[in-house]
Write an enzyme that holds these catalytic residues in place. Structure first.
Site, PDB file in Angstrom:
ATOM      1  N   LEU A 410       0.819  -1.216   0.000  1.00 54.67           N
ATOM      2  CA  LEU A 410       0.000   0.000   0.000  1.00 54.67           C
ATOM      3  C   LEU A 410       0.849   1.260   0.000  1.00 54.67           C
ATOM      4  O   LEU A 410       0.399   2.306  -0.471  1.00 54.67           O
ATOM      5  CB  LEU A 410      -0.921   0.004   1.227  1.00 54.67           C
ATOM      6  CG  LEU A 410      -1.895  -1.177   1.333  1.00 54.67           C
ATOM      7  CD1 LEU A 410      -2.700  -1.090   2.619  1.00 54.67           C
ATOM      8  CD2 LEU A 410      -2.809  -1.236   0.123  1.00 54.67           C
ATOM      9  N   GLY A 411       2.043   1.220   0.546  1.00 56.28           N
ATOM     10  CA  GLY A 411       2.924   2.383   0.599  1.00 56.28           C
ATOM     11  C   GLY A 411       4.229   2.018   1.277  1.00 56.28           C
ATOM     12  O   GLY A 411       4.431   0.899   1.733  1.00 56.28           O
ATOM     13  N   ARG A 414      10.920   5.680   4.650  1.00 56.35           N
ATOM     14  CA  ARG A 414      12.154   5.454   5.379  1.00 56.35           C
ATOM     15  C   ARG A 414      12.008   4.391   6.447  1.00 56.35           C
ATOM     16  O   ARG A 414      12.974   3.749   6.848  1.00 56.35           O
ATOM     17  CB  ARG A 414      12.622   6.755   6.033  1.00 56.35           C
ATOM     18  CG  ARG A 414      11.593   7.353   6.967  1.00 56.35           C
ATOM     19  CD  ARG A 414      12.120   8.582   7.706  1.00 56.35           C
ATOM     20  NE  ARG A 414      11.099   9.149   8.561  1.00 56.35           N
ATOM     21  CZ  ARG A 414      10.800   8.692   9.764  1.00 56.35           C
ATOM     22  NH1 ARG A 414      11.430   7.626  10.250  1.00 56.35           N
ATOM     23  NH2 ARG A 414       9.866   9.275  10.485  1.00 56.35           N
ATOM     24  N   PHE A 415      10.767   4.208   6.943  1.00 57.59           N
ATOM     25  CA  PHE A 415      10.517   3.256   8.020  1.00 57.59           C
ATOM     26  C   PHE A 415      10.361   1.833   7.526  1.00 57.59           C
ATOM     27  O   PHE A 415      10.588   0.884   8.251  1.00 57.59           O
ATOM     28  CB  PHE A 415       9.257   3.657   8.789  1.00 57.59           C
ATOM     29  CG  PHE A 415       8.059   3.852   7.892  1.00 57.59           C
ATOM     30  CD1 PHE A 415       7.277   2.791   7.485  1.00 57.59           C
ATOM     31  CD2 PHE A 415       7.738   5.120   7.436  1.00 57.59           C
ATOM     32  CE1 PHE A 415       6.190   2.979   6.659  1.00 57.59           C
ATOM     33  CE2 PHE A 415       6.641   5.312   6.606  1.00 57.59           C
ATOM     34  CZ  PHE A 415       5.866   4.244   6.210  1.00 57.59           C
ATOM     35  N   VAL A 418       4.066  -0.827   3.917  1.00 57.64           N
ATOM     36  CA  VAL A 418       2.721  -1.095   4.430  1.00 57.64           C
ATOM     37  C   VAL A 418       2.068  -2.101   3.502  1.00 57.64           C
ATOM     38  O   VAL A 418       1.989  -1.877   2.283  1.00 57.64           O
ATOM     39  CB  VAL A 418       1.880   0.191   4.533  1.00 57.64           C
ATOM     40  CG1 VAL A 418       0.486  -0.138   5.053  1.00 57.64           C
ATOM     41  CG2 VAL A 418       2.567   1.221   5.401  1.00 57.64           C
ATOM     42  N   ASP A 525       5.294  16.368  11.520  1.00 61.91           N
ATOM     43  CA  ASP A 525       5.633  15.886  10.168  1.00 61.91           C
ATOM     44  C   ASP A 525       4.398  15.928   9.267  1.00 61.91           C
ATOM     45  O   ASP A 525       4.133  15.003   8.504  1.00 61.91           O
ATOM     46  CB  ASP A 525       6.208  14.473  10.241  1.00 61.91           C
ATOM     47  CG  ASP A 525       6.901  14.060   8.944  1.00 61.91           C
ATOM     48  OD1 ASP A 525       7.257  14.973   8.145  1.00 61.91           O
ATOM     49  OD2 ASP A 525       7.060  12.853   8.711  1.00 61.91           O
TER      50      ASP A 525
END
Length: 715
Positions: A410-411, A414-415, A418, A525
């Site tokens: 889904l996306g 940097r982390f 998903v 953010d």
């Protein structure tokens, strides 16, 4: 024999005398003293209720016979007066019945109720035209008895000619017939003068009604029996005359009422009985078509018009008038169910048809407007499909609870990435955010995000459902949103993003930020990439990615050195203390991008971009903001201010004029709001439901009313 027998009343058509018939048929018959007169009641207009009987009995018991001597001048009326009074009649012999008029008794007639009619013939039911089978609405009619065959033919010819006109005027006469002819029959005594209507039409239409009790009091039984036998035979040969053609005119009615002489006590009792009758609600006020109660030998108006045959049905003489009344009452009670069903149909079906037509006429222009005008979706987003919960990371394999699809991404950022997943126990579709952790610092940051999301319960903020911890990863199970990033809509040239759309988006962002600040949480953010659309067509959004969010404590000075350069506030660039206005700067940048598609501080590189932010070098692009309202420009200018204390807060943004009065702005831009359209549809459906509810409630009340009347009707 003329002296021993009371002279009969004169039927005022062609000078016919009943005494000739009496002499003819009773010449060789012996007198019978013990036989009581068999006088019956004929149902002429409608069924007779028990209250009507009480009124009649009260009148008959209290009335006093009025005796007028034959030679008394006061009983004679002037023939010159054209008031409906009768002329004095001279006695005649048996051979001079057609030439001389006899002295007759003075008769004053008063009907006890408009729905009750009497006649000479106890065994004959005259045919009637049931125009409105409604109590207290039929008119009193006086049935004529023609003298000979010629008179009968003339009367029937007149009836046939007038039948078409009578059908058209039947309803009008029925409505005007509330003023009834309240007349009663006085005792017949020798020497009294007969009332004669001088109206030429009424001379052929007047009939006489004899009351049984008054005859028993004033006439010897032996003579009355002979007379009644003659009249019964005569009545059997009479044709049926149309009821409406026999109605007395208004002047004739008033003249007959002037002759009424009732004691004051009788008048009081009669008036009390009439008041009781009037307390019963009239059926004609219900505006409901009622089924015609049909009896043997009775034709409706339509049948009589089609057939044009008037016949008198034979009547069983073994049946007394009381039995006839009981039979008709039972028939009326049996038809109550049919009448109630017809009430339901009349009360609901026609009204439903009219309601449907009204709604269609209202919906037609609405559909036309919807097809021509642009629709702005301003409806609020739906809450998460699960209740808010407090989540802690579980140190168990995620595959034991959820089925994660590694292919459907889904996306990411940097982390990590998903993925779409589903709960095994319930099948609920969710989103799994898989974050790779290499050390305790990164693990603590993810656990901080879990702690922040546990405090969030708002429709514009993404909701946390579950969390799992492993040696290398931390997985957050969150609410699934499929609309994509808001940034994609901004950069999509094919997507038409209007100022009203920007208002809807900005207002939802401010609502979410306001809730965050009320919980003393700073997002730090905010950017279009961290704002997701709930679906691909609507304008509902949710704020995501709380990895950099911090709990704000006013006594503690918080500094951050991270974020996306073009959305950073001046205090972040300067590495100064951050607070609530830091998020509001980011809201101003997002609003600028929504209205123009441009970034206000974008430079050739990150250094130039941050330099523009520090010096607040920005302006409204002339071409991009050519059609943007001044309110929108003022809103942006109130947020992109270098001084933190001068910026609008989230609560101040919610009160700004640009984010309010959306309906007026929609009219100005000639667009439609989806919420307004949904509200109109709801109101139309609610009004339609309300009308149907009132119609059904009215039908139920009428049904209960009919049932109560059927129960209270005497058997």
């Amino acid at each position: 024999m003329g002296t021993s027998l009371y002279r009969s009343t004169l039927l005022s058509t062609g000078g016919f005398s009943v005494s000739d018939y009496i002499r003819k048929f009773t010449k060789n018959k012996p007198d019978v003293n013990n036989i009581q007169p068999n006088v019956g009641f004929c149902h002429q207009s409608t069924q007779t209720s028990q209250q009507v009987k009480e009124v009649i009995s009260a009148e008959l018991e209290l009335q006093q016979p009025e005796v007028t001597l034959p030679n008394d001048p006061s009983s004679q009326h002037s023939p010159e007066a054209h008031t409906g009074a009768s002329e004095p009649l001279k006695p005649v012999s048996a051979g001079e019945s057609s030439k001389a008029l006899q002295k007759a008794k003075e008769i004053s007639v008063k009907s006890s109720e408009p729905t009750h009619v009497q006649t000479f013939a106890p065994a004959v039911h005259l045919e009637q035209i049931d125009v409105h089978n409604v109590p207290k609405q039929e008119t009193n009619s006086l049935v004529a008895a023609p003298a000979d065959a010629k008179c009968v033919i003339e009367t029937m010819t007149k009836v046939e000619k007038d039948i078409a006109l009578q059908q058209e005027r039947a309803l009008e006469r029925a409505d005007d017939s509330h003023v009834a002819n309240k007349v009663f029959l006085k005792s017949i005594i020798p020497g009294q003068q007969l009332e004669k209507i001088e109206d030429p039409q009424q001379q052929a239409e007047v009939s006489l009604f004899v009351d049984e009790d008054s005859l028993e009091k004033s006439v010897p039984g032996q003579h009355l029996d002979k007379k009644m036998e003659v009249l019964q035979k005569q009545a059997k040969d009479l044709p049926v005359v149309d009821e409406d053609s026999l109605n007395l005119s208004a002047p004739g009615q008033r003249q007959l009422e002037e002759k009424v002489d009732v004691p004051e006590k009788a008048e009081k009792k009669i008036d009390e009985a009439h008041k009781k009758m009037e307390e019963v609600p009239r059926k004609d006020e219900l505006c409901i078509e009622k089924p015609v109660i049909r009896h043997a030998g009775i034709k409706t108006q339509h049948e009589e018009t089609m057939g044009m045959e008037t016949t008198v049905p034979k009547h069983d003489e073994s049946k007394c008038p009381t039995e006839t009344y009981v039979e008709k009452t039972e028939n009326k009670n049996a038809d109550v169910t049919l009448e109630s069903d017809k009430i339901m149909i009349c009360a609901v079906s026609p009204q439903n048809t009219s309601l449907d037509e009204d709604e269609k006429s209202k919906a037609a222009p609405l559909r036309k407007v919807e097809s021509t005008l642009l629709i702005i979706d301003d409806s609020p987003p739906l809450p998460a499909p699960f209740d808010h919960r407090i989540v802690s990371a579980k140190q168990v394999p995620i595959n034991s609870y959820y089925a994660v699809n590694p292919v459907e991404v889904l996306g990411g950022g940097r982390f990590g990435q998903v993925h779409k997943c589903a709960e095994l126990s319930s099948g609920l579709t969710l989103a799994a955010k898989i974050i790779k952790v290499r050390g305790m610092k990164e693990r603590d940051e993810v656990k901080n995000e879990i702690g922040v999301m546990n405090q969030l319960n708002h429709v514009n903020l993404i909701q946390l459902y579950d969390a799992f911890e492993s040696r290398t990863n931390l997985t957050l199970i969150m609410e699934y949103v499929e609309g994509g990033e808001l940034f994609e809509r901004i950069i999509d040239e094919s997507y038409q993003l209007t100022e009203l759309d920007a208002i809807v988006f900005t207002r939802q962002i401010c609502e979410g930020v306001q809730y965050l600040h009320q919980q003393y949480i700073l997002h730090l953010d905010l950017k279009p990439e961290n704002i997701l659309c709930v679906n691909s067509t609507g304008n509902q959004i949710k704020i995501i990615d709380f990895g950099l969010a911090r709990k704000y404590r006013p006594r503690e000075k918080l500094k951050v050195n991270f974020g996306t350069p073009e959305f950073l506030a001046p205090e972040v660039v300067n590495y100064d203390f951050v607070s609530f206005p830091t998020d509001m700067w980011s809201v101003g940048v997002i609003t600028y991008m929504l209205l123009s598609g441009l970034s206000p501080f974008m430079g050739d590189n990150d250094a130039e971009t941050m330099n523009n932010i520090l010096h607040a070098k920005w302006e409204f692009d002339t071409e991009a903001f050519e059609n943007v309202s001044e309110e929108a420009k003022d809103f942006i200018s109130s947020l992109l201010v270098s001084a933190k204390c001068s910026r609008l807060s989230a609560s101040g943004c919610m009160k700004h004029s640009w984010l309010n009065n959306l309906e007026d702005k929609a009219k100005m831009y000639k667009v439609r709001l989806k919420s307004q359209m949904m509200l109109q549809r709801y109101l139309v459906a609610h009004r339609q439901w309300k009308k149907h509810f009132y119609a059904v409630a009215a039908a139920n009340r009428l049904k209960r009313f009919q049932q109560s009347r059927s129960i209270s009707t005497p058997n």
